[in-house]
Design a protein around this motif. Structure first.
Motif, short mmCIF file in Angstrom:
data_model
loop_
_atom_site.label_atom_id
_atom_site.label_comp_id
_atom_site.label_asym_id
_atom_site.label_seq_id
_atom_site.Cartn_x
_atom_site.Cartn_y
_atom_site.Cartn_z
N CYS A 257 -6.37 -1.70 -0.07
CA CYS A 257 -5.60 -2.03 1.12
C CYS A 257 -6.51 -2.54 2.23
N CYS B 178 -0.01 3.35 3.56
CA CYS B 178 0.36 2.91 4.90
C CYS B 178 1.47 1.86 4.90
N CYS C 261 0.83 -1.20 0.00
CA CYS C 261 0.00 0.00 0.00
C CYS C 261 0.87 1.26 0.00
ZN LIG Z 1 -2.90 0.98 3.36
#
Ligand SMILES: [Zn+2]
Length: 51
Positions: free
Chosen positions: A21, A5, A2
């Motif tokens: 995600c 994050c 991702c």
């Molecule tokens: Zn993420």
């Protein structure tokens, strides 16, 4: 992986064209996420080996 994050999971790819995600809910086209990941890998290499 991702781009928001950093969560990496095959669950983030519900199908070939979609990235979603499971960590933060970020959603994008899989090719866009792939390009970001390639770019980041290139930047890491550049930072590790300054020309
Ligand atoms: Zn993420």
């Amino acid at each position: 992986t991702c781009p928001e994050c950093g969560h990496a999971s095959k669950e983030n790819r519900p199908d070939q064209a979609t990235f979603r995600c499971v960590g933060c809910g970020h959603q994008a086209h899989a090719d866009t996420v792939g390009a970001i990941n390639v770019l980041r890998a290139g930047l890491v290499r550049r930072d590790a080996n300054p020309a």
